[in-house]
Design an enzyme around this catalytic site. Structure first.
Site, short mmCIF file in Angstrom:
data_model
loop_
_atom_site.label_atom_id
_atom_site.label_comp_id
_atom_site.label_asym_id
_atom_site.label_seq_id
_atom_site.Cartn_x
_atom_site.Cartn_y
_atom_site.Cartn_z
N GLN A 100 57.41 48.49 25.24
CA GLN A 100 56.47 47.50 25.77
C GLN A 100 57.18 46.18 26.07
OE1 GLN A 100 54.43 45.84 21.74
NE2 GLN A 100 54.23 48.05 22.04
N HIS A 102 56.03 41.73 26.57
CA HIS A 102 54.99 40.71 26.54
C HIS A 102 55.29 39.63 27.58
CE1 HIS A 102 53.76 42.61 22.86
NE2 HIS A 102 54.88 42.29 22.25
N GLU A 119 57.95 36.58 19.70
CA GLU A 119 57.76 37.05 18.32
C GLU A 119 59.10 37.22 17.63
OE1 GLU A 119 55.64 40.60 19.30
OE2 GLU A 119 57.42 41.85 19.29
N HIS A 177 60.97 46.12 24.49
CA HIS A 177 61.28 46.35 23.09
C HIS A 177 60.40 47.42 22.49
CE1 HIS A 177 57.96 43.43 23.09
NE2 HIS A 177 57.61 43.97 21.93
N ARG A 197 52.38 48.13 28.03
CA ARG A 197 53.13 49.33 27.69
C ARG A 197 53.79 49.92 28.92
NH1 ARG A 197 48.15 51.08 25.52
NH2 ARG A 197 47.88 50.49 23.35
#
Length: 316
Positions: A100, A102, A119, A177, A197
């Site tokens: 996936q 972001h 993150e 990642h 995804r």
């Protein structure tokens, strides 16, 4: 000065995604009605799962409602944010997570009306052969990426990084990642649940449907090149970034007094047991802490821990 200078113990919402295991229940005491327990959201004011105050005067109150009544608890560093800024999770990957990516804030706000997601991962434990996916092995064109998706060869293009207990990785928005099977991870992230995804091992959900992929949006935001790995091992400073700062401490006895006047502090107990003392309240002397415990400390509140335990704590 806060009207109610209390440290809040939190109860997390949990997620039973199909790749989850049982360690969060068995080792961290998390509760779930499902067979597997993939994630517990230890600090969350996200509408997809809200932390609840566990015990004390505010027992049963959503943390988001408490903060709405006591915005001073966040601290000055949070004034620049329109929403609660972070989300903290425990993740048990019995199986591989989807591959996936972001988006960053600019794309996510424009396209989804939500914030993007940078993150960090702190590896609490893992199997000897565990790995993560971190970017691509080599430069790709958009056409090469789409061809790999069509021909089901995308896994051959990914960069696999072995991991060990204590590893820390910063996963910047735009980095493709995945968390590999056998990893137990604490994740600190921006307060966003926007995920695109690109590969999910042809798995199906409980209804027999393949989980949705988001190839077009992913292609808009992903870096089609090897990503520089932002990682470090152990040490007290896990991450200091524009979005959050995360630290690790191991205690055996009595800790130093800690306080942050500019930001709230979130404490996540990763091992051991003891007590956390509130040094700014005569009404609340101490709370028990044990592995899996999650605590919100308002800005300006002094605290210390007694016992034999390990924590990671996060500030803005």
């Amino acid at each position: 000065m806060l009207i109610d200078q209390v440290i809040l113990k939190l109860k997390p919402p949990v997620k039973d995604y199909i790749w989850g295991g049982t360690r969060l229940r068995e080792e961290f005491g998390k509760q779930s009605d499902g067979e597997c327990l993939a994630e517990s959201w230890e600090l969350s004011c996200n509408a997809d799962g809200l932390s609840v105050i566990d015990g004390g005067e505010f027992d049963g109150v959503y943390l988001s409602d408490y903060i709405a009544e006591h915005p001073e608890a966040l601290g000055e560093n949070c004034h620049k944010y329109s929403d609660f800024p972070i989300l903290i999770k425990l993740i048990d990957a019995k199986d591989d997570l989807s591959v996936q990516v972001h988006p960053d804030d600019d794309y996510a706000l424009k396209t989804e009306g939500k914030h993007g997601k940078n993150e960090m991962w702190y590896v609490l434990d893992c199997e000897p052969d565990s790995h993560i996916v971190y970017g691509f092995r080599e430069n790709l064109t958009k056409e090469e990426f789409l061809c790999a998706v069509r021909e089901n060869t995308l896994l051959e293009k990914l960069n696999y990084v072995p991991v060990k207990k204590g590893d820390v990785f910063m996963i910047n928005a735009g980095t493709v990642h995945s968390i590999g099977n056998g990893c137990l991870i604490a994740e600190i992230q921006q307060n966003s649940n926007v995920t695109y995804r690109v590969y999910d091992y042809e798995r199906i959900d409980d209804s027999g449907n393949a989980r949705e992929l988001h190839i077009e949006k992913a292609l808009d935001v992903m870096r089609l090149a090897p990503s520089e790995i932002t990682a470090r091992r152990n040490g007290k400073v896990l991450i200091e970034s524009d979005f959050f700062s995360v630290y690790k401490e191991d205690f055996d006895g009595v800790s130093d007094i800690m306080q942050n006047d500019k930001s709230f502090t979130h404490i996540l107990v990763t091992d051991g047991f003891g007590i956390v003392e509130n040094l700014c309240s005569s009404e609340q002397a101490q709370l028990n802490v044990e592995k899996g415990g999650s605590f919100f400390v308002p800005a300006g509140v002094s605290w210390r821990i007694k016992g034999k335990c390990s924590i990671i704590y996060t500030v803005i």
